[in-house]
Design a protein around this motif. Sequence first.
Motif, PDB file in Angstrom:
ATOM      1  N   ASP A 238       0.796  -1.116   0.301  1.00 16.84           N
ATOM      2  CA  ASP A 238       0.048   0.018   0.183  1.00 16.84           C
ATOM      3  C   ASP A 238       0.811   1.245   0.174  1.00 16.84           C
ATOM      4  OD1 ASP A 238       0.958  -1.222   2.639  1.00 16.84           O
ATOM      5  OD2 ASP A 238      -0.770   0.304   3.585  1.00 16.84           O
ATOM      6  N   GLU A 239       1.922   1.247   0.751  1.00 18.04           N
ATOM      7  CA  GLU A 239       2.847   2.309   1.019  1.00 18.04           C
ATOM      8  C   GLU A 239       3.507   2.598  -0.457  1.00 18.04           C
ATOM      9  OE1 GLU A 239       6.170   3.035   3.941  1.00 18.04           O
ATOM     10  OE2 GLU A 239       4.930   1.274   4.650  1.00 18.04           O
ATOM     11  N   ARG A 240       3.924   1.413  -1.134  1.00 16.08           N
ATOM     12  CA  ARG A 240       4.531   1.681  -2.454  1.00 16.08           C
ATOM     13  C   ARG A 240       3.645   2.325  -3.272  1.00 16.08           C
ATOM     14  NH1 ARG A 240       9.281  -1.094  -3.542  1.00 16.08           N
ATOM     15  NH2 ARG A 240       8.928  -1.132  -5.664  1.00 16.08           N
ATOM     16  N   GLN A 241       2.395   1.837  -3.502  1.00 17.48           N
ATOM     17  CA  GLN A 241       1.459   2.305  -4.371  1.00 17.48           C
ATOM     18  C   GLN A 241       1.075   3.830  -4.264  1.00 17.48           C
ATOM     19  OE1 GLN A 241      -1.547  -0.955  -4.135  1.00 17.48           O
ATOM     20  NE2 GLN A 241      -1.422  -1.122  -6.391  1.00 17.48           N
ATOM     21  N   ALA A 242       0.960   4.109  -2.979  1.00 14.92           N
ATOM     22  CA  ALA A 242       0.919   5.410  -2.697  1.00 14.92           C
ATOM     23  C   ALA A 242       1.878   6.367  -3.092  1.00 14.92           C
ATOM     24  CB  ALA A 242       0.760   5.645  -1.070  1.00 14.92           C
ATOM     25  N   SER A 243       3.192   5.745  -3.147  1.00 13.81           N
ATOM     26  CA  SER A 243       4.342   6.671  -3.778  1.00 13.81           C
ATOM     27  C   SER A 243       4.538   6.563  -5.094  1.00 13.81           C
ATOM     28  CB  SER A 243       5.503   6.536  -2.910  1.00 13.81           C
ATOM     29  OG  SER A 243       6.075   5.018  -2.631  1.00 13.81           O
TER      30      SER A 243
END
Lengths: 69, 701
Positions: B427-432
């Motif tokens: 999720d963190e990766r997709q957010a960035s």
Amino acid sequence: MDIVMPYKSGIDATREIVQVDPGAVVIMCSALGQESLVMEAIEAGATDFIVKPFRGEDVLAVVKKVLGE
Amino acid sequence: MATAQDKYLSIFVTEAREHLAQLEGELVRIETEAEGPFGLPLWDSIFRKTHSVKGSAATLGLTELVDMAHAAEALIFKLRAKGQRPERGQVELLLQATDTLARLVRRAAEALSAGAGDALPKAKAEAAPPVTGADLIARLAAAAQALPDPQPAQKLVRAQIKAAIDPALPRYRVVVQLSAKCQAPGARALIVQRKLKALGTLIELEPPPAQLMQTKGAARLTADFATARSAEEVRLACASVPEVEAVEVRPEAKGVVQGQPATHGALAAPAATAPVALATTTPPRGTPTLDAPELRPDATVRVRADALDQLLDSAGEVLLGIARLREASRKLPEANAGHFEAEVDRLRRTARELHGKVMNARLTPFSALTERLPRAVRDLSHRLGKEVDLEVQGAEVELDRAVIEAMGDPLSHLVRNSVDHGIERPDERQASGKPPRGKLSIAARRERDRVVIDIEDDGRGLDGQALLRKALDSGAITAEAAGLLKSTALVELAFLPGISTRTEATDVSGRGVGLDAVQRAVEALGGKLSLRSQPARGARFTIDLPLSVSMSNLLLVQVGGEMYGLPLPRVVLTTEYDLSARGGEGFDSRSVIVGGQWVTAYGLAKLFGLPSLAPPGPRPFVVLEVDGITFAVAVDRLVGQEEAVVKPLFPPLDRVRGLAGSTVLGNGRPLLVLDPRGLAEMAGVQKTAPRPARPPVKGAA
């Protein structure tokens, strides 16, 4: 033909070439460690391959063998 | 008593370990590759390895191993037949089975080393089923039960091919020898396979091309082949493939009974005739067959690792002996010296060659280190709720066994570090704006006499400025030293003990403990660890290692009546300085001028709490450099220079600061080798700006 190329991979290109001309002679050139890609290319119809780094005479030897058949 | 049994058990242990290690990697691969072109061969290989462990365990009566392997095999068999991507839980079960098998093998190995005579009965007795074993077998069985019964399997298909072949069609055994220079035997085998398929019916090809994929160099392919073409045609077709060294096409005997005498004859045939038969054309019926063992051009034998160590030690001893011989020859009268020295020189060249060859024999592929990583990365990333793709390149690059052994922990530490701290959750990766699956790549490459290993991830990277603040706050570096750091090198502050940008610790890679240990381990091998990173873009650790570490040049120094070695590559120069006029022998630190620069000098005796036995007056200083930090240590006497095989220290000595290893001198005396970085840390050497001195008082080389 190189295995890794911009726009289209050597494997896809080989597949298309062989479809147009089943008798086409395609020699793949690959870097060390790309063996699974080379095997895929051969399944796709490449005639032979040569592993980088190579010398002129290496290329000649493969071409002679492949065309000499 | 049971020496033969012991021998078989020991062979079993070695082979089972190899199989299980590979099995682990293959199980991780099958999760993603099951539906790809190599899915089926991969399943085949997994099945074969499990089966082989089961078979050899059975002959040794290791029943618990047999039961476990059997349960795993049953599940593998059904999964293979299904041909689809296995579920994560199924792979998990199989991995657990592999772990249990490995544990059982380890127990068998322990029993073997524990007692000579009663090893086997003991192994059996100790193999009492642990609770997890029975439970796991039940779960494997349940998982297998849940799968449908397989359609006619490969074996059946093969049998059908055999049955379908016109019995009147001549059958051949085709043996193709690939050259040792062959860079990609798997691909080569595929070409041979295609050639044969174009000429007739290929019933079986051993080994299957996919199995050769990870290998390099010479390989021998054996095909069971039916064709209406002549043997010569088949031979020529195979011989026209590049990198094919020899081809033999032998008409297959109609029945087993008829075929056997020829094989026996071959085994008894003189060794010299067989390779000739292979190198020339098709031998007529009845000539020696390829089954003769001496035909393998690069046959390998297993050598115990410690036997190679001893061999290297002895080769090192020979070199040292020759060095002493040279020393002694200086005392010979002039008239005899010349001839004697020339002979000694020749001997030394031979001994060096021998040493080099032993070093070569000790080379081990990098894959020995990376084989277990896919599993570790898989387990760890799942535990942390992350998705990580691991890519390994250059697994075939070879390093000295000692380097491979010493790099195991540091490498897995860096990998853990990347998965834990570097790569973010999906999720963190997709957010960035990154793909949800993180990428971790490990690449080894040879650069002349060094091997460079890159460990790179596309995670959150390190923040150099934050590290700098931490380092300044904790007093790990001074503001003056910080000013000298290049901005790209700021992230390398993470190598300082106790520095991390993470505030909370995890049980996976702890908090800031470790990168300093990794750096120490790499440097103990004469290597260098560096780090490049950009916040949010990822990090790349680079380990630059010498191909072999065993032989180092040492400067021998004497302090407090003891001799020590200093690694010569770290020595900038040696000089003499008279401190007595300026108050003292027992100094803590002093500045001396070397080559026009002020350099802080420390008493080596003082650092180690030894008495200095040097008489007052000028005394020698060794100027050392570590990571751009130059400092000097005062010694009592410079003794000389020696080439030595440095060995790592064993616990608890390996915890002593300032020591790098030990060696044995030619005269049999042990010698401690000092670690300049450790010395700098002990002395508290600060990195200071070079400050020019007034005209040098004394500087020497």
